[in-house]
Design an enzyme around this catalytic site. Structure first.
Site, PDB file in Angstrom:
ATOM      1  N   GLU A  59      27.326 102.345   3.499  1.00  0.00           N
ATOM      2  CA  GLU A  59      26.061 102.794   3.367  1.00  0.00           C
ATOM      3  C   GLU A  59      26.013 104.294   3.362  1.00  0.00           C
ATOM      4  OE1 GLU A  59      26.404  98.819   3.658  1.00  0.00           O
ATOM      5  OE2 GLU A  59      26.654 100.227   5.196  1.00  0.00           O
ATOM      6  N   ASP A  92      32.993  97.624   2.262  1.00  0.00           N
ATOM      7  CA  ASP A  92      31.977  97.289   3.303  1.00  0.00           C
ATOM      8  C   ASP A  92      31.774  98.379   4.050  1.00  0.00           C
ATOM      9  OD1 ASP A  92      30.287  95.521   4.688  1.00  0.00           O
ATOM     10  OD2 ASP A  92      31.688  94.529   5.761  1.00  0.00           O
ATOM     11  N   ASP A 149      24.564  91.058   5.540  1.00  0.00           N
ATOM     12  CA  ASP A 149      24.640  90.416   6.824  1.00  0.00           C
ATOM     13  C   ASP A 149      23.375  89.363   6.996  1.00  0.00           C
ATOM     14  OD1 ASP A 149      27.072  91.352   7.122  1.00  0.00           O
ATOM     15  OD2 ASP A 149      26.428  92.691   8.639  1.00  0.00           O
TER      16      ASP A 149
END
Length: 790
Positions: free
Chosen positions: A408, A405, A479
């Site tokens: 990015e 997670d 999300d």
């Protein structure tokens, strides 16, 4: 910049074309895939998506000639014409235009008024996109429809929308105006009346896609850095496009069987007593469950590869106890390494120079969950090897998979500056070039580490990705929110992910942020039951989202949907095997199977589960019925057994615990008996639901966890059925016998909607049970033939 052509050279599969302003290249990947390349950044491909050796690269015959002011390259399937200014047009073998460069300049629709006034009040005013260093304009004929681009928001058909490929951690409610989300998959499919083709712009820099939003005369893609490097991928149908694209960028490997079960997650389940409580509640309420995910609070101060000694004093004992209940554990791992003297992971990475740096070579620091953190440079092989080796820390504690997670990469004190430096396997690069592939490379490292430490098929789940990440990881859509609109959006998002190569994908069932209502959870689980990845996940501070936290009706609807998923696990496993072989996803838009039916081109509130099941979930609050479009053919209502003719819209009843499902006539659906987790039962008898008609089916069986099937350690069964003179004949054979583990002793067939006066196995009458909805009988596994006589 290109100017007039001055010459060309043919060498192997490449045709280099000289222009006044530079050199361009056409490469024949195979008869149906063409690469267009210009070395604007590097002299050769440096792709993180297209790895070599590559099965898509097939030597084929082609000719090159110069005629009528153009270079013409001809393969068995395509004609490519290259003109001055490096204009490239694609035709099929008959000379029918497929994809032509636009000859005009960009001419955006006019925008009127002083937008700064609107922005002063807080409105996000629309502005025309800037021109880009690299920009390819394609002519629009008028009937084009566009699909793919990963999990971008908006409808299934992306015509009239614009997007940017720049991996972005954006927790605000996702709506159609979002240009960027967590993944950058610069690939889309164009469906026209005559054919389908794909365009893959393999450029890791920030890229831009406008699919007729700026002007309906053209669509374009572009970038401000990197090479001109795109692939034209011919169909002529969408299935072939997906298959060829995934041959190029890689296909999802067959996952372990348990990964297809139910996953339960929350930010966060801690301490370990809470984890055990969740596990026990699932068993108490007769709810299937295979996996519990642990979010960031299991760690010691958010330090990766550590455990909080107070909350989780003995991780190995915890995973062992859960394992005895049939439940595995997946832990989150973020890339941000806490800047902390005395913390072994940080110290080792610092000593070896494994972190991204600023321009002066000093490790770059930003804030994530641990506070000040440094970022491993996954663009460098020694760093990937180091990170891979660290996966053993988690596996030694009994962890079954890793959840990547915040990759990015995300940061709290503003985004990483463009000039952050990376080693990039020997050719230095800045953040602009590495950003979109950072999560991709982290996933590759994690996959390699799990494979080496366990020898089993790795389970990796990642939020950020690039084209080709499907080789290493499953993904989810990030999300989302507990809104009905996000349930609706989840269907085209996951369908387009599947079309973009990510066969193993899903979303947070019930929604991550906000509070999920009872009815919304009941309806969302009915979609999730058919998503390749099923995970119920919610955020810190939200209400409990476990099904028993709601009323009995919700709990019953949830249990019913989950038991159906577990019943269909062998079918889903077969679909994942098909995905590895062909690239086709289990969860499919109808256009993939029925591209000539214009009624399905915009249909994004129902989908196919494989090619045999049609799922039409309810996605509006309070609805107890919905319109369902059935394509041509005969379809059987999964609940009532009624046979319906397609090519029309029907009205389906849908009480809270019912999701309308239809099965194509001629189908076989393998099934398992009721079980709480994968492996609870030794499956000695495969259940097989048969829907009369003409059709074939291939079912495989292996150990469910290793890669031994690739060397022949699997069993394969081929089933077929046909009708003659009112009698149904079903045949099966063991077409491959390479797995000697727990194998089937028999099959139990239930032929739906068909009553029989007798059933003959290889010419001999056998016992059967005739009921209102069908006929059931048992036959030995292996080979045989059955006739149902009315």
């Amino acid at each position: 910049m290109w100017g007039k052509r001055t010459g060309y050279e043919k060498e192997g599969r490449r045709v280099s074309i000289q222009f006044e302003g530079g050199t361009g290249r056409i490469e024949v990947v195979n008869a149906g895939v063409i690469n267009v390349f210009a070395p604007l950044h590097t002299q050769e491909h440096e792709s993180r998506a297209v790895e070599q050796p590559n099965p898509a690269f097939v030597v084929c015959d082609y000719t090159v000639s110069e005629r009528d002011g153009r270079i013409e390259i001809v393969t068995e399937q395509l004609i490519v014409r290259v003109y001055d200014h490096f204009k490239v047009d694609f035709y099929d073998a008959a000379g029918t235009p497929l994809c032509l460069d636009y000859r005009g300049e960009r001419e955006p629709f006019p925008r009127r008024g002083n937008v700064s006034i609107a922005e002063g009040e807080g409105h996000a005013a629309m502005r025309t996109s800037e021109h880009h260093k690299i920009q390819v304009l394609k002519a629009m004929e008028g009937e084009e429809k566009f699909y793919g681009l990963g999990d971008k928001t908006g409808p299934l058909n992306k015509r009239g929308y614009e997007y940017e490929m720049w991996n972005t951690d954006d927790p605000s409610p996702h709506v159609e105006s979002h240009k960027s989300l967590y993944k950058s998959i610069p690939f889309f499919i164009t469906l026209k009346e005559r054919a389908a083709y794909g365009l893959f712009f393999d450029n890791p820099f920030k890229t831009f896609f406008d699919l007729g939003k700026e002007n309906s005369d053209y669509y374009y893609f572009g970038a401000d850095g990197g090479n001109l490097d795109y692939y034209f991928i011919y169909g002529p149908d969408p299935k072939n496009v997906v298959s060829r694209y995934t041959a190029l960028t890689g296909r999802t490997p067959l996952p372990q069987l348990w990964t297809l079960g139910a996953h339960q997650s929350r930010w966060s389940y801690a301490p370990e007593s809470r984890v055990l409580e969740i596990a026990e509640k699932f068993r108490e309420h007769d709810l299937p469950l295979d996996v519990i995910h642990l979010d960031v609070d299991y760690m010691d101060g958010y330090r990766v590869f550590t455990w909080d000694d107070e909350r989780f004093p003995d991780p190995a004992a915890l995973t062992k106890r859960l394992g005895e209940m049939g439940i595995k554990v997946v832990t989150i791992i973020d890339p941000g390494v806490k800047k902390d003297r005395g913390y072994g992971i940080y110290e080792e990475g610092l000593e070896k120079g494994f972190y991204a740096t600023d321009r002066d070579g000093v490790p770059y620091v930003n804030a994530v969950w641990p506070g000040d953190s440094v970022y491993p440079d996954f663009s460098d092989e020694p760093v990937r090897r180091w990170w891979a080796d660290n996966q053993k820390i988690m596996l030694d504690a009994g962890i079954a998979g890793i959840w990547n997670d915040m990759n990015e990469p995300a940061s709290f004190n503003g985004p990483l500056p463009d000039d952050v430096r990376f080693k990039n396997d020997g050719r230095g690069a800045d953040h602009l070039e590495i950003h979109n592939v950072y999560g991709h490379l982290m996933s590759k490292s994690t996959y390699d580490g799990i494979l080496e430490a366990s020898g089993k098929r790795p389970f990796v789940i990642t939020r950020a990705a690039y084209a080709g990440t499907q080789k290493y990881s499953t993904v989810w859509t990030g999300d989302n929110q507990s809104f009905w609109e996000h349930l609706r959006l989840s269907i085209p998002m996951t369908l387009n992910l599947g079309l973009s190569g990510f066969a193993f994908n899903g979303c947070d069932v019930g929604g991550f942020s906000h509070d999920c209502t009872p009815e919304l959870l009941a309806r969302w689980v009915q979609v999730g039951a058919f998503s390749p990845l099923f995970r119920n996940h919610t955020a810190i501070g939200t209400r409990d989202q476990e099904p028993w936290a709601y009323d009995e009706d919700t709990l019953d609807a949830y249990r019913k949907a989950m038991k159906l998923r577990y019943r269909l696990l062998p079918y889903l496993y077969d679909l994942m095997r098909e995905a590895e072989q062909t690239g086709l996803p289990p969860m499919r838009p109808l256009l993939l199977e029925f591209p000539e039916d214009e009624h399905v081109h915009e249909l994004d509130d129902q989908f196919l589960f494989g090619s045999r099941m049609l799922v039409a979930p309810v996605i509006e609050q309070g609805k107890r019925y919905r319109a369902v479009y059935l394509p041509e053919g005969s379809w059987v209502d999964y609940r009532s057994g009624e046979t319906l003719e397609g090519g029309r819209v029907i009205l389906a009843e849908a009480p809270l615990d019912v999701c309308p499902i239809y099965v194509r006539a001629g189908s076989f659906l393998p099934a398992y008996p009721d079980q709480k987790y994968v492996g609870e039962l030794k499956i000695k008898e495969l259940l097989l639901d048969v829907y009369p008609g003409t059709g074939e089916y291939v079912h495989t069986q292996d150990d469910g966890e290793s890669f031994d099937y690739r060397s022949g350690s699997y069993n394969e069964y081929r089933f077929s059925q046909s009708e003659q003179d009112g009698e149904l004949e079903i045949a099966w054979e063991a077409s491959h016998a390479g797995y000697d583990g727990e194998t089937y002793a028999s099959f139990r067939l239930t032929v739906h909607g068909r009553s029989a006066s007798s059933v003959e196995l290889n010419g001999e009458a056998i016992p059967f049970l005739a009921e209102i909805r069908g006929t059931t009988f048992h036959v030995p596994a292996g080979s045989g033939k059955v006739r149902l006589i009315r």
